[in-house]
Design an enzyme around this catalytic site. Structure first.
Site, mmCIF file in Angstrom:
data_model
loop_
_atom_site.group_PDB
_atom_site.id
_atom_site.type_symbol
_atom_site.label_atom_id
_atom_site.label_comp_id
_atom_site.label_asym_id
_atom_site.label_seq_id
_atom_site.Cartn_x
_atom_site.Cartn_y
_atom_site.Cartn_z
ATOM 1 C CE LYS A 39 -0.207 -0.527 4.988
ATOM 2 N NZ LYS A 39 -0.958 -1.101 6.105
ATOM 3 N NE ARG A 133 -6.059 0.073 12.085
ATOM 4 C CZ ARG A 133 -4.893 0.104 11.462
ATOM 5 N NH1 ARG A 133 -4.047 1.097 11.687
ATOM 6 N NH2 ARG A 133 -4.551 -0.850 10.630
ATOM 7 C CE1 TYR A 249 12.262 31.829 3.669
ATOM 8 C CE2 TYR A 249 12.320 29.439 3.526
ATOM 9 C CZ TYR A 249 12.064 30.676 2.961
ATOM 10 O OH TYR A 249 11.617 30.734 1.666
ATOM 11 C CG MET A 297 8.696 23.613 -0.627
ATOM 12 S SD MET A 297 7.583 24.603 -1.633
ATOM 13 C CE MET A 297 6.617 25.448 -0.404
HETATM 14 C C1 LIG Z 1 -0.102 -2.028 6.706
HETATM 15 C C2 LIG Z 1 -0.632 -3.344 7.103
HETATM 16 C C3 LIG Z 1 0.221 -4.436 7.250
HETATM 17 C C4 LIG Z 1 1.718 -4.328 7.198
HETATM 18 O O1 LIG Z 1 2.160 -3.847 8.452
HETATM 19 P P1 LIG Z 1 3.710 -3.565 8.779
HETATM 20 O O2 LIG Z 1 3.674 -3.127 10.187
HETATM 21 O O3 LIG Z 1 4.139 -2.486 7.847
HETATM 22 O O4 LIG Z 1 4.444 -4.830 8.568
HETATM 23 C C5 LIG Z 1 -0.350 -5.671 7.501
HETATM 24 N N1 LIG Z 1 -1.695 -5.796 7.635
HETATM 25 C C6 LIG Z 1 -2.545 -4.752 7.534
HETATM 26 C C7 LIG Z 1 -3.995 -4.961 7.713
HETATM 27 C C8 LIG Z 1 -2.040 -3.491 7.282
HETATM 28 O O5 LIG Z 1 -2.872 -2.447 7.206
#
Ligand SMILES: *Cc1c(COP(=O)(O)O)cnc(C)c1O
Length: 346
Positions: A39, A133, A249, A297
């Site tokens: 992701k 969640r 800055y 930036m």
């Molecule tokens: C992001 C995620 C993972 C991976 O987790 P890491 O801590 O990056 O290894 C696994 N399962 C779910 C449901 C996630 O959202």
């Protein structure tokens, strides 16, 4: 023909280290197979780069969060290997899953109903065992709406796998209870840190993300995981400044003596956040080049005292060993990866 000159920031992906990390996590998963969380554009490193390497290494289960992240992944692997963690929130999501063959992760009875109403088919199911969640509640695991679902992976997510905490065992017990109640072809609980908790957390499939990309969420993984992302940036200009000069800055750094400084093409728009201001250093070989003043930036200023021969156009390294960088910046290892900007040439 107009040729676009190469950028002054480089993110070099060590494909060998990435494959090594997958193999290491797969081995640590015991009889379970390691998948891969890809992701957020492969944790910021680029789906196009990491997915082929992970697939080649042997990963067969890929996890994204958003439907929008699917095309970049199925360009490289079969759609049935890809799961969408956020699940079908709309009819359009269901239609997209059906047309592509990507697996939705159903997270609620509403998503179950939506998927079934759209025609159903192979899916994954998330149960919430204590992170509060996404996922069905434990009180819903016996719901009649689940009968007849064609579930490949039953999954749950650990809240505190990076800590030694009684929540881990509690979630494990609840996941076993859910597994007994819900028929599925495979079960999956552990993320990167969860893999290090031991074989009873591995089930059939593990879902590492962070550790694939060089993150070390638990000390057990420290000697095992290799750095994957290497950052290099170019010096845009070198200046000699007098004592008492303000740099950047708000003159957040004032030179105590005459010094040579370098302006480097790296700023918060590239994901090098202001959290780094005045903390840490870039490097050139063995020379430490401390960061001076505020991160802008598009630029940061470094002290060239230890490497006075560096010139405009020379490249320097941004130390990005994730555990160390996290300690220095106060940012999490996850943040350090996923904020890296688009101006880096990947
Ligand atoms: C992001 C995620 C993972 C991976 O987790 P890491 O801590 O990056 O290894 C696994 N399962 C779910 C449901 C996630 O959202």
């Amino acid at each position: 023909m107009t040729v676009l000159p190469p950028p002054t920031l480089r993110l070099d992906l060590d494909a060998e280290a990435l494959a090594h990390n997958w193999h290491a996590l797969d081995r640590l998963s015991g009889s379970a197979r390691a998948g891969a969380a890809v992701k957020a554009d492969g944790y910021g490193l680029g789906s196009d780069k990491v997915v082929p390497v992970l697939s080649q290494a042997g990963a067969r289960d890929f996890f994204v969060a958003h439907w929008s992240e699917v095309p970049a992944v199925i360009a490289h692997v079969p759609a049935e290997q890809v799961s969408v963690l956020h699940g079908p929130v709309t009819e359009a999501d269901c239609a997209f899953a059906r047309e592509t063959g990507v697996r939705p992760v159903l997270n609620s009875l509403a998503q179950v109903a939506r998927w079934q109403a759209s025609g159903g088919g192979r899916c994954n199911l998330m149960v919430d065992t204590g992170i509060n969640r996404l996922g069905l509640s434990m009180s819903e695991i016996g719901d009649p709406a689940l009968v007849g679902l064609d579930i490949d992976v039953l999954l749950s997510h650990l809240a505190s796998a990076d800590e030694d905490n009684s929540r881990n065992a509690a979630q494990l017990a609840r996941f076993r209870e859910a597994s007994a109640a819900i028929p599925a072809a495979r079960r999956s609980l552990a993320n990167s840190a969860g893999i290090a908790l031991g074989p009873e957390y591995a089930f059939d499939l593990t879902r590492p993300g962070l550790a694939l990309y060089g993150g070390v969420p638990r000390p057990e993984l420290g000697g095992v995981i290799r750095q994957v992302a290497h950052l290099r940036v170019a010096i845009l200009q070198v200046r000699d400044i007098a004592a008492g000069e303000g740099v950047g800055y708000n003159a957040a750094f004032v030179s105590p003596s005459p010094m040579r400084v370098g302006l480097v093409s790296l700023g918060y728009a590239d994901g090098f956040l202001r959290a780094w201001s005045g903390r840490g250093a870039l490097r050139s070989g063995d020379a430490e080049l401390p960061l001076l003043g505020l991160v802008s930036m598009d630029m940061v200023v470094i002290d060239l005292s230890e490497a006075p021969a560096l010139r405009e156009g020379d490249w320097v390294d941004v130390p990005y060993d994730l555990p160390t960088a996290s300690q220095r910046s106060g940012l999490s290892q996850y943040e350090l990866l996923t904020v890296l900007g688009r101006r880096f040439r990947r």
